[in-house]
Each structure stands twice: as C-alpha cells, then as structure tokens.
Design a protein around this motif. Structure first.
Motif, PDB file in Angstrom:
ATOM      1  N   HIS A 190     -28.284  42.456 -23.485  1.00  0.00           N
ATOM      2  CA  HIS A 190     -29.275  42.083 -24.223  1.00  0.00           C
ATOM      3  C   HIS A 190     -28.908  40.940 -25.342  1.00  0.00           C
ATOM      4  O   HIS A 190     -29.950  40.536 -26.082  1.00  0.00           O
ATOM      5  CB  HIS A 190     -30.054  43.171 -24.578  1.00  0.00           C
ATOM      6  N   LYS A 191     -27.790  40.530 -25.375  1.00  0.00           N
ATOM      7  CA  LYS A 191     -27.311  39.708 -26.410  1.00  0.00           C
ATOM      8  C   LYS A 191     -27.567  40.178 -27.785  1.00  0.00           C
ATOM      9  O   LYS A 191     -28.100  39.459 -28.691  1.00  0.00           O
ATOM     10  CB  LYS A 191     -28.220  38.320 -26.485  1.00  0.00           C
ATOM     11  N   GLY A 192     -27.344  41.407 -27.887  1.00  0.00           N
ATOM     12  CA  GLY A 192     -27.592  42.280 -29.412  1.00  0.00           C
ATOM     13  C   GLY A 192     -26.252  42.804 -29.944  1.00  0.00           C
ATOM     14  O   GLY A 192     -25.220  42.429 -29.156  1.00  0.00           O
ATOM     15  N   TYR A 193     -26.657  43.526 -30.692  1.00  0.00           N
ATOM     16  CA  TYR A 193     -25.382  44.299 -31.486  1.00  0.00           C
ATOM     17  C   TYR A 193     -25.533  45.661 -31.868  1.00  0.00           C
ATOM     18  O   TYR A 193     -26.741  46.147 -31.679  1.00  0.00           O
ATOM     19  CB  TYR A 193     -25.345  43.545 -32.874  1.00  0.00           C
ATOM     20  N   LEU A 213     -24.135  40.823 -38.764  1.00  0.00           N
ATOM     21  CA  LEU A 213     -24.280  40.281 -37.572  1.00  0.00           C
ATOM     22  C   LEU A 213     -23.715  38.824 -37.723  1.00  0.00           C
ATOM     23  O   LEU A 213     -23.163  38.287 -36.550  1.00  0.00           O
ATOM     24  CB  LEU A 213     -25.859  39.705 -37.676  1.00  0.00           C
ATOM     25  N   LYS A 214     -23.131  38.275 -39.061  1.00  0.00           N
ATOM     26  CA  LYS A 214     -22.410  37.035 -39.057  1.00  0.00           C
ATOM     27  C   LYS A 214     -23.088  35.956 -38.683  1.00  0.00           C
ATOM     28  O   LYS A 214     -22.626  35.121 -37.532  1.00  0.00           O
ATOM     29  CB  LYS A 214     -20.802  37.432 -38.304  1.00  0.00           C
ATOM     30  N   ASP A 215     -24.280  35.807 -38.646  1.00  0.00           N
ATOM     31  CA  ASP A 215     -25.261  34.893 -38.261  1.00  0.00           C
ATOM     32  C   ASP A 215     -25.826  34.379 -39.499  1.00  0.00           C
ATOM     33  O   ASP A 215     -27.151  35.127 -39.692  1.00  0.00           O
ATOM     34  CB  ASP A 215     -26.157  35.414 -37.146  1.00  0.00           C
ATOM     35  N   ASP A 216     -25.903  33.225 -39.803  1.00  0.00           N
ATOM     36  CA  ASP A 216     -26.627  32.577 -41.074  1.00  0.00           C
ATOM     37  C   ASP A 216     -27.978  32.095 -40.685  1.00  0.00           C
ATOM     38  O   ASP A 216     -28.715  31.351 -41.346  1.00  0.00           O
ATOM     39  CB  ASP A 216     -25.781  31.405 -41.778  1.00  0.00           C
TER      40      ASP A 216
END
Length: 543
Positions: free
Chosen positions: A521-524, A463-466
C-alpha cells in the motif's frame, strides 16, 4: 563693430550737412560758385552714408524706421537750399525753417547715437565679462574634455577587460563542452538546411572511430559508417528534413572505422533559425551501446524472473495441495493410532506421539502462513475506498474466539477511510491484534486501542519525506509484555521470533506479512515497545 560703424556714419552725416550749409551760405553771400563745390560733394557723401547705414541696419526694423525719419529730414533740409530769393522775407523764412529741420535732424541723430552708445556700453561690458571669463571657460572646457577622455578610456579598458573575460569564459565553456561530449559519449552536429552542408564536433568523429576533422562531413560519408541493415533508418530520417523540416528520434548501429566494432547510436535533432534568418538543424548523436546491453540484460533477467515467478506459483500449488495432503494423512494416521493403540503404547511411545502431533501441527501452521505470505507478496493493484471501521469489525469478528478466551478488550471508533485492498487490510488488522493477544499478560486484562488520524509527511521525521503529502496514521497500542526497542525492526523479519516456541506459539511470519501488506500500500510501519509496558504499532498509509 556694427555699433561703431553706425556711430561714425551718423557723425559724418551731420558733418556733410554742415558742409552743405556752409557752402550754400557762402554762395548766397558772395555769389561765388567756388562755394558750391562743398555743397555738391556733401550731397554725394550724404547719399553714400545713407547707403552704408541702410546696409548696416538692414536686419533691425527699429533702426530702419529711425533712419527713414533722418532721411526725410535730410531731404527736407536740402529742399531749403536755394540760389535765389524773391524777397528778404523768403530768405528769412527758408533760413528759419532750415534751422528748425536741422535741429530736428540733430535730435534724431542724437537719439540714434544715444541708442548705439547704450548698446555699445552693454556690449562692452559683455565683452569685458567674456574676456575675463574666457580663460576660466577654456580651462573648464579643457578639464571637462580631460574628464570625458578619462571616463572614455576607463570605459574602454573595462569593456576590453570584459571582452577578455568573456573570451576566457567562452574558451572554458568550449573546452568543458568538448570534455562533456567525451564523458557523455555523444557528439553534436549542425546541418544548414539550405545548402545541405554539415559540420561535426570533434567527438562526433571519435564516435565514428576517426580522428577529429579527418574527413569532410556529408550524408554519404556518414552512411559509409552505418551498419548495412540500418542505413535505411538514417536515409528516411534525413528525408523527413527535406519534407517536414523535422528529425525523429532514431536508433541505429554503426561500424567503427578503427576497430570495426559494432556500436549502437541514438540521434535526435531540432530546427532553429539564427539571427540572419538561416534555417539550421542542430543534433546530437550518443553512443548507447552500454545502455543497450544493459537493457538486453534486464530483459533477460525479467524473463528469468518471470520463469522464477512461474516456478514459485507452481511451488505454491504444490505447497497448498501436494504438501498438505500427505500432512493430513500423517495427522489422520497418528490420530487413529492414538485412539486404538494408545493403551498398549509405552509411556515413552506416548511421548513420542505427542511430539509428532506438535510437529505436524506446527508444520500445518507454517505451510498456511507461508501460503498467506506468498499471496500477500503478489500485490494486487485494484485499490478501492476502504472504511477502516469495517476492517476493524471484521478482524475482531474473525478473532472472536481468541478474544473471548483472553477476555480481551478491543477499542476503536471513527477510523478513517483509505485507498487499499480489503482482504489485505483485514489480514493486517488480524495479525497485529492477534500478536497483541498472544503476548498479553496473564494477570491483567488485555486491552488494544486502535486509533487513526491524518498527518502531513513533513511533520513526521521518521517518514523521511519533506513533502506535504497526507497519510492516515493508524495506531495499535496494547498493554502486553512489550519488547526491547532494539528489536523494533527485527520483529518484522521473516521467521524471526523474540521468544521460544514452547513459551509462545507461532512461526514468525505474521508481522512479516504485516510489513509486506503495508509496503503493498506504499506505506510505512513502525514498532515501539518497552518490556512489561506494552507495545505500539504505527502504520502510515497514503491518502
């Protein structure tokens, strides 16, 4: 010195009294007045001695008490000095009493002398001690003075070096501030609210198209550079300084002195009070011409985009009505020809008609998929709480015929709730399940397992989200044909297919629609697969 003086005076006192006794006795024996001279002088000298002693010991109450006793005894002793005696007995009594008083006097004087001698001895020891330690004390004091001077010098040198370093840093900061103003295309200014005096930074002059410090900064001089249509903006802003001691954010145009070019400026300022209590206003003026031009360009592009969106909407209308209507007529006429003329057609003509039917069917499916993709691309913002269990049930119900034909098994239970758009999430489930059914194995029952769980963003590297943001992870895992992992991203591209049209039907739009829905939906969405081992689709939707 005080002790020596007391001792000497006490010794002289005894000596004077003895002189008085000697003179008195000589006079009594010889009746010669010559012997009275020592007696008279002794009385005078005794008085002088008492005055000297009294002056010397006036600050010592103990010694004054002792001196008073001595004085009383001396006074009594002189009272027994007589010229005539009535009888021998009177002479003997006076002589005896005088001796007693004289002995007492000597005792008192000796006590005082003993006290003074002891005091003298202790002071002498202290004097000798001081004399022996004085060089050491003087030398120590000298060393301490040298040390203090050394420390003071070191401190002064350190402070001097600190001052030099601070001045260097201040110069560097001042120069960097000037360079920052040049790079940032802004200038600073300072206004003393009391006397209305201005000061400009060098780059403020450059922004106006003038050389640094080339004119005295005043409001009138500044207005000379303002575009005629915007002068009122600046005058109103400076009027607020006088009325409210505030300065609004303003935008205006200026005409540069050197090039006569029109530039767009933005100015803001704030009041502050210095340490002396003076109210000042510090402000910055920035050249925003490039930003203004970019904004204008963006607004133009937005209008173009709005026009393009409008044209796309019209195209969708044409695709949904005008394109489908002739397609339906083509399919109708093909069907009539096939029903009525099929027997009269040659074998090659029959083959042509079958190809025409397949092509028209693919065109109908493609138009439907494009319409579906177009509707998905227009993301609705009316998000609501969605139960994924209901979404899965509706998707399975929609695909019931296909599931029954494939004899497939779709498993799910206790799925989570998410914030989303109901019909888009149903389309997402339908497309992914349909994809698994399409690429299922012919010799094995198709099984699709749907699960969900909550995960933290920082625990999912892909996700590259810390952050600690929460997502619902939805997994679709099947036992179908799978694919090579190198195609994991390619399969989500529009019109992309990994198999031929004759092997597996489809337009290559379905998974592209899935990706678009997830992005709405701002998802992956991610895909994993191995040939002949199945595929797994992972979807992460924010909670």
């Amino acid at each position: 010195m005080n002790t020596y003086e007391i001792s000497i005076e006490l010794g002289q006192l005894i000596s004077y009294i003895k002189d008085a006794e000697t003179g008195h006795r000589g006079y009594v024996i010889t009746n010669d007045s010559l012997y009275l001279e020592p007696f008279i002088n002794a009385r005078k000298n005794v008085n002088n001695t008492f005055q000297a002693l009294n002056t010397t010991i006036k600050s010592d109450s103990t010694k004054q008490e002792q001196l008073k006793k001595v004085y009383d005894l001396v006074d009594k002793r002189f009272s027994y000095f007589k010229n005539n005696f009535s009888s021998k007995k009177e002479f003997n009594d006076d002589f005896r009493n005088g001796k007693i008083i004289m002995d007492s006097l000597r005792t008192e004087v000796n006590n005082m002398l003993s006290t003074e001698n002891k005091l003298l001895s202790s002071k002498d020891k202290l004097y000798k001690y001081n004399n022996s330690n004085t060089p050491l004390i003087v030398f120590s004091t000298f060393l301490i003075s040298i040390l203090i001077l050394g420390l003071g010098y070191t401190r002064i040198i350190k402070n001097y070096n600190d001052l030099i370093n601070q001045n260097i840093r201040l110069k560097i900061f001042d120069e960097s501030s000037k360079q920052a103003e040049i790079l940032g295309k802004y200038g600073s200014w300072l206004l003393n609210i009391k006397d209305k005096s201005f000061s400009y930074s060098d780059n403020k002059f450059r922004l106006l198209g003038c050389k640094p410090q080339s004119f005295h900064p005043t409001l009138e001089n500044l207005l000379d550079n303002i575009h005629p249509d915007d002068k009122e903006i600046l005058t109103d802003a400076f009027q607020q300084i006088e009325e409210k001691e505030s300065f609004p954010l303003i935008r205006y145009r200026i005409i540069k002195k050197d090039t006569l070019e029109i530039r767009h400026f933005r100015t803001t300022a704030k009041v502050f009070v210095d340490k002396l209590g003076n109210k000042n206003m510090i402000g910055t003026t920035q050249d925003i011409t490039e930003d203004y031009n970019k904004t204008q360009l963006i607004e133009l592009r937005n209008k173009e985009l709005e026009q393009n969106n409008k044209e796309l909407m019209e195209f969708n209308h044409v695709a949904s009505h005008d394109l489908q209507e002739p397609l339906r007529k083509i399919q109708t006429f093909i069907s009539r020809i096939e029903d009525k003329e099929k027997d009269t057609l040659s074998e090659s003509a029959k083959g042509y008609f079958e190809k025409i039917q397949e092509a028209s069917n693919r065109m109908r499916i493609l138009i439907d998929d494009l319409l579906q993709y177009s509707r998905t691309n227009r993301s609705e913002k009316a998000f609501e709480n969605i139960d994924l269990n209901h979404v899965a049930s509706n998707a399975i119900s929609e695909l019931s015929e296909n599931i029954a034909e494939k004899k497939a098994v779709i498993n799910f239970e206790k799925l989570h709730h998410v914030q989303g758009i109901q019909f888009q999430l149903e389309q997402l489930f339908i497309n992914i399940i349909s994809n698994s059914l399409k690429y299922s194995k012919t010799d094995e029952t198709a099984i699709v397992n749907i699960t969900s769980k909550k995960v933290k963003a920082f625990k999912v590297p892909k996700l590259k989200d810390d952050s600690k943001k929460e997502y619902v992870k939805i997994s679709f895992k099947d036992n179908g044909l799978g694919f090579e992992q190198q195609y994991a991203e390619k399969i989500f591209q529009l019109f992309n297919r990994l198999h031929g049209k004759k092997e597996y039907p489809g337009t290559g739009v379905g998974l592209a629609i899935c990706k678009k829905i997830v992005e709405n939906h701002k998802g992956y969405i991610f895909a994993k697969g191995k040939p002949n081992e199945g595929a797994e689709f992972e979807i992460y939707l924010p909670v």
